[in-house]
Design a protein around this motif. Structure first.
Motif, short mmCIF file in Angstrom:
data_model
loop_
_atom_site.label_atom_id
_atom_site.label_comp_id
_atom_site.label_asym_id
_atom_site.label_seq_id
_atom_site.Cartn_x
_atom_site.Cartn_y
_atom_site.Cartn_z
N ALA A 192 0.85 -1.20 0.00
CA ALA A 192 0.00 0.00 0.00
C ALA A 192 0.89 1.25 0.00
O ALA A 192 0.64 2.21 0.74
CB ALA A 192 -0.93 0.00 1.20
N PHE B 26 -0.68 4.89 -0.51
CA PHE B 26 -1.50 5.33 0.61
C PHE B 26 -0.64 5.66 1.84
O PHE B 26 -0.80 6.71 2.45
CB PHE B 26 -2.52 4.25 0.98
CG PHE B 26 -3.35 4.59 2.19
CD1 PHE B 26 -4.37 5.53 2.10
CD2 PHE B 26 -3.12 3.98 3.41
CE1 PHE B 26 -5.14 5.86 3.21
CE2 PHE B 26 -3.86 4.30 4.52
CZ PHE B 26 -4.88 5.24 4.43
N LEU C 229 -0.02 9.58 0.93
CA LEU C 229 -1.23 10.21 1.46
C LEU C 229 -1.24 10.37 2.98
O LEU C 229 -1.63 11.42 3.49
CB LEU C 229 -2.47 9.42 1.01
CG LEU C 229 -2.71 9.35 -0.50
CD1 LEU C 229 -3.99 8.58 -0.79
CD2 LEU C 229 -2.80 10.74 -1.11
N CYS C 230 -0.82 9.35 3.70
CA CYS C 230 -0.89 9.42 5.17
C CYS C 230 -0.10 10.59 5.80
O CYS C 230 -0.52 11.12 6.82
CB CYS C 230 -0.42 8.09 5.77
SG CYS C 230 -1.70 6.81 5.70
N THR D 43 -7.17 12.89 3.59
CA THR D 43 -6.54 11.64 3.15
C THR D 43 -7.57 10.65 2.66
O THR D 43 -7.41 10.02 1.60
CB THR D 43 -5.72 11.03 4.31
OG1 THR D 43 -4.72 11.95 4.74
CG2 THR D 43 -5.04 9.73 3.87
N ILE D 44 -8.64 10.49 3.43
CA ILE D 44 -9.70 9.54 3.07
C ILE D 44 -10.41 9.98 1.80
O ILE D 44 -10.71 9.17 0.91
CB ILE D 44 -10.70 9.38 4.23
CG1 ILE D 44 -10.01 8.66 5.40
CG2 ILE D 44 -11.93 8.58 3.78
CD1 ILE D 44 -10.85 8.59 6.66
N THR E 242 -8.15 9.33 -1.12
CA THR E 242 -8.10 7.88 -1.34
C THR E 242 -9.36 7.39 -2.04
O THR E 242 -9.29 6.64 -3.03
CB THR E 242 -7.94 7.13 0.00
OG1 THR E 242 -6.76 7.58 0.66
CG2 THR E 242 -7.85 5.63 -0.22
N LEU F 235 -9.50 8.59 -5.66
CA LEU F 235 -8.58 7.85 -6.52
C LEU F 235 -9.16 6.48 -6.87
O LEU F 235 -9.15 6.05 -8.03
CB LEU F 235 -7.22 7.68 -5.83
CG LEU F 235 -6.35 8.93 -5.75
CD1 LEU F 235 -5.13 8.68 -4.88
CD2 LEU F 235 -5.91 9.37 -7.14
N ILE F 236 -9.67 5.77 -5.85
CA ILE F 236 -10.26 4.45 -6.08
C ILE F 236 -11.44 4.56 -7.04
O ILE F 236 -11.54 3.84 -8.03
CB ILE F 236 -10.71 3.81 -4.75
CG1 ILE F 236 -9.50 3.49 -3.88
CG2 ILE F 236 -11.52 2.53 -5.02
CD1 ILE F 236 -9.85 3.08 -2.46
#
Length: 396
Positions: A88, A91, A95-96, A250-251, A254, A257-258
């Motif tokens: 990962a 992420f 991102l984190c 961040t979420i 994420t 992107l998904i």
């Protein structure tokens, strides 16, 4: 000489595109536009062609790299072997760290360092751009807080802000990028292009908005008493708030992107089956003239235009990932110009993000911004094109 002529042609084209939607062209103050454009060109040369600029970029990049190292300590504690095994990777490593950087922004806000920074730079900008203090402060606060949290700083005066000024503020927020994710961009792009893009986009916004949305401000109606002066919460409340904000960003990124990557592959599969072409190819053809006017070599225009289209219909992260895939096939000039174009929030999803952020503070102003949605995006794209065009002048 041909490079200069190309820049001038691109500049004239972008100016004409901005004037198309201008309602009050008689109020345009040409002196300030020339003044800002000169400053932009100087900054571009300074950061890309001089040792002082390159050293400054190097130090900024090192600063964010150091922050990412500190962020890794917290990430390793929670995710442990996943990070060490490079699972990962995007992420955890890209991102984190936003969560940690967001918490630092909260601390700097609590210590009033950001208040001093925003007001001092904003005041200086108001002397250069011919706009009000509110618009100038907003240009700096958008860069620091981002397009979602930025308007919280103005919540106490939001109802008093006229439509034209809200238009300017929302466009500025859409055309820039927040400090919390600069480290992410620097992980994905050459840091020097990220730094100069942030600077140029702020000044380019003043130029494009001075053309497309001109108005004059008097001292009497210049609202600039901002709520970020308020410091009622203690340090622990601020930390909780900004850590949560970082997590939320961040979420959101994420999830986007998904969702967008999956959706693009689905749509592309449909397009390939029916028409033997991808969605990015279709919209990319529309962007070919845009790529050419900002200095992209003719034989690379379609590749670059395709990525520009990807940014518009999805977001800059997906577009940057696409750039990374084909970077070896592009010239240094094209990579530099495209990198600067990509560093901003100018895409369709940003319309909803900004409207949503303002709606939580003021329903009436949210309706105003919603009404101007497509115009805001149009302006933001022109702002990015102007910044990229200036880079096209500088890069050999």
């Amino acid at each position: 000489m041909s490079q200069i002529l190309h820049f001038i042609f691109g500049l004239i084209t972008i100016i004409l595109l901005a004037l198309i939607i201008s309602k009050n062209p008689k109020k345009i103050q040409i002196r300030f536009i020339i003044q800002i454009l000169t400053i932009e060109i100087i900054f571009a040369y300074l950061f890309l062609d001089t040792q002082i600029g390159l050293t400054t970029t190097y130090k900024i990049s090192n600063f964010f790299n150091t922050l990412l190292i500190f962020a890794k300590e917290g990430i390793d504690f929670v995710f442990g072997n996943m990070n060490n095994a490079e699972l990962a990777f995007f992420f955890l490593n890209v991102l984190c760290p936003i969560i940690f950087i967001s918490s630092l922004i909260g601390i700097l806000k609590h210590m009033k360092i950001l208040s001093i920074l925003i007001t001092s730079i904003g005041y200086l900008l108001s002397k250069i751009n011919g706009m009000g203090k509110l618009e100038s402060f907003n240009a700096v606060s958008s860069l620091i807080f981002g397009q979602t949290e930025n308007f919280i700083a103005y919540k106490d005066i939001l109802t008093k802000i006229p439509k034209q000024r809200m238009y300017t503020m929302a466009t500025t927020a859409m055309s820039t990028a927040s400090m919390a994710i600069l480290g992410v961009y620097m992980n994905m792009l050459n840091p020097k292009y990220v730094v100069i893009a942030v600077i140029l986009n702020m000044f380019s916004a003043f130029i494009i908005l001075s053309l497309s949305n001109p108005y004059q401000i008097t001292k009497e109606n210049d609202l600039y008493i901002l709520s970020f002066y308020n410091n009622e919460k203690n340090i622990f409340e601020i930390l909780q708030e900004y850590i949560y904000t970082g997590l939320k960003i961040t979420i959101i990124i994420t999830a986007m992107l998904i969702g967008f990557i999956a959706l693009i592959h689905t749509i592309n599969a449909i397009f390939n089956t029916l028409f033997h072409i991808t969605l990015q190819d279709v919209i990319g053809y529309i962007f070919i003239p845009c790529a050419w006017i900002i200095g992209i070599p003719e034989h690379e225009c379609f590749q670059v235009a395709r990525i520009m289209a990807t940014k518009l219909i999805t977001n800059e992260f997906i577009a940057i990932i696409e750039l990374q895939k084909i970077s070896e096939t592009l010239s240094t000039k094209s990579i530099g110009i495209l990198s600067v174009f990509l560093v901003s929030f100018a895409n369709f999803s940003s319309i909803g993000i900004i409207v949503g952020a303002i709606k939580g503070l003021n329903e009436k102003q949210a309706k105003v911004i919603s009404h101007y949605g497509l115009k805001l995006l149009y302006n933001a794209i022109l702002i990015n094109l102007l910044s990229a065009n200036i880079i096209g002048l500088v890069i050999k």
